[in-house]
Design an enzyme around this catalytic site. Structure first.
Site, PDB file in Angstrom:
ATOM      1  N   SER A  30       0.784  -1.233   0.000  1.00  0.00           N
ATOM      2  CA  SER A  30       0.000   0.000   0.000  1.00  0.00           C
ATOM      3  C   SER A  30       0.815   1.281   0.000  1.00  0.00           C
ATOM      4  CB  SER A  30      -0.963   0.013   1.185  1.00  0.00           C
ATOM      5  OG  SER A  30      -2.078  -0.797   0.888  1.00  0.00           O
ATOM      6  N   LYS A  33       0.435   3.691  -2.873  1.00  0.00           N
ATOM      7  CA  LYS A  33      -0.612   4.704  -2.964  1.00  0.00           C
ATOM      8  C   LYS A  33      -0.082   6.128  -2.806  1.00  0.00           C
ATOM      9  CE  LYS A  33      -4.160   1.461  -1.689  1.00  0.00           C
ATOM     10  NZ  LYS A  33      -4.278   0.503  -0.624  1.00  0.00           N
ATOM     11  N   SER A  85      -6.829   4.013   2.737  1.00  0.00           N
ATOM     12  CA  SER A  85      -6.062   3.066   1.915  1.00  0.00           C
ATOM     13  C   SER A  85      -6.959   2.292   0.957  1.00  0.00           C
ATOM     14  CB  SER A  85      -5.254   2.110   2.802  1.00  0.00           C
ATOM     15  OG  SER A  85      -4.302   1.417   2.031  1.00  0.00           O
TER      16      SER A  85
END
Length: 182
Positions: A30, A33, A85
Site C-alpha cells: 500500500s 498509494k 487506503s
C-alpha cells in the site's frame, strides 16, 4: 527496531539519520498509494467527476465502498486512497486518467515515469494500489523520498493527517466514511 529494512531521513536535507537495508528492493504494497496520489494530483483536476465502472468495486483488500455507476470527485477519491487506503479508489483514479473503464495500465505507466523522473532507480509499480507484489518493488530510501514529495503538496499533506472524514457522491446519495489508522 524490528523491521528488516528502514530509513529515517532528515525531511529537509534527505540526510540519513539511521537505516538498515535502505537500498534493498522489497514488495511495497500500500505504500504504492503515495505515488498514486502524487500522479493523480498532477494529472487530474481535483474537481473532476469520476463515474465508477464495474471494476473498482470488485478489487480485493481495503476498500472505501465505491459502487458501479456512482460519481465522485478526484479530490474525494484521493482522500479515500490516503485516509482509508482504498484499493477501489486507486483503481478508480487510474481509470479516470485513462478515461477507459478497466484500463489502469496507462496510469501505471505514468507512475513508472514519475519514478524515473525522480531518480527512483529501484522503484517499479505494477498497479495503482500495490496489490501486485511480484512487480511492485522499491526500497526504504526511495519510499522515504516519495513520502517527502507527498508531504510537500499541501492538499496531500493535509489529507494524510486527517483523522476521519465523511464524503458523499456527487448526487449526495452515497456516503463514504474514512477513518485513518496511520
Amino acid at each position: 527496531i524490528y523491521a528488516k529494512q528502514y530509513v529515517l531521513l532528515d525531511a529537509e536535507t534527505s540526510e540519513v539519520i539511521v537505516s538498515s537495508g535502505a537500498d534493498t528492493p522489497i514488495p511495497i504494497a500500500s505504500t504504492t498509494k503515495m505515488t498514486t496520489a502524487l500522479v493523480a494530483l498532477n494529472k487530474l483536476p481535483l474537481d473532476k467527476a469520476v463515474t465508477i465502472s464495474a471494476k473498482p468495486p470488485l478489487v480485493q483488500g481495503s476498500k472505501i465502498g465505491l459502487r458501479a455507476g456512482e460519481s465522485i470527485t478526484v479530490r474525494d477519491l484521493i482522500r479515500g486512497l490516503l485516509i482509508y487506503s482504498g484499493n477501489d479508489a486507486a483503481f478508480a483514479l487510474a481509470e479516470a486518467f485513462a478515461n477507459q473503464p478497466g484500463d489502469y495500465q496507462r496510469f501505471v505507466e505514468e507512475m513508472n515515469k514519475f519514478a524515473r523522473q525522480h531518480y527512483l532507480v529501484n522503484t517499479v509499480y505494477g498497479d495503482p494500489a500495490g496489490l501486485d507484489d511480484l512487480t511492485g518493488r522499491s526500497t526504504a530510501r526511495e519510499l522515504a523520498n516519495v513520502a517527502r514529495l507527498l508531504l510537500r503538496e499541501p492538499f496531500l499533506a493535509e489529507t494524510v493527517t486527517t483523522p476521519e472524514l465523511t464524503v458523499t457522491s456527487i448526487d449526495g446519495q452515497i456516503t463514504h466514511q474514512f477513518k485513518n489508522t496511520n
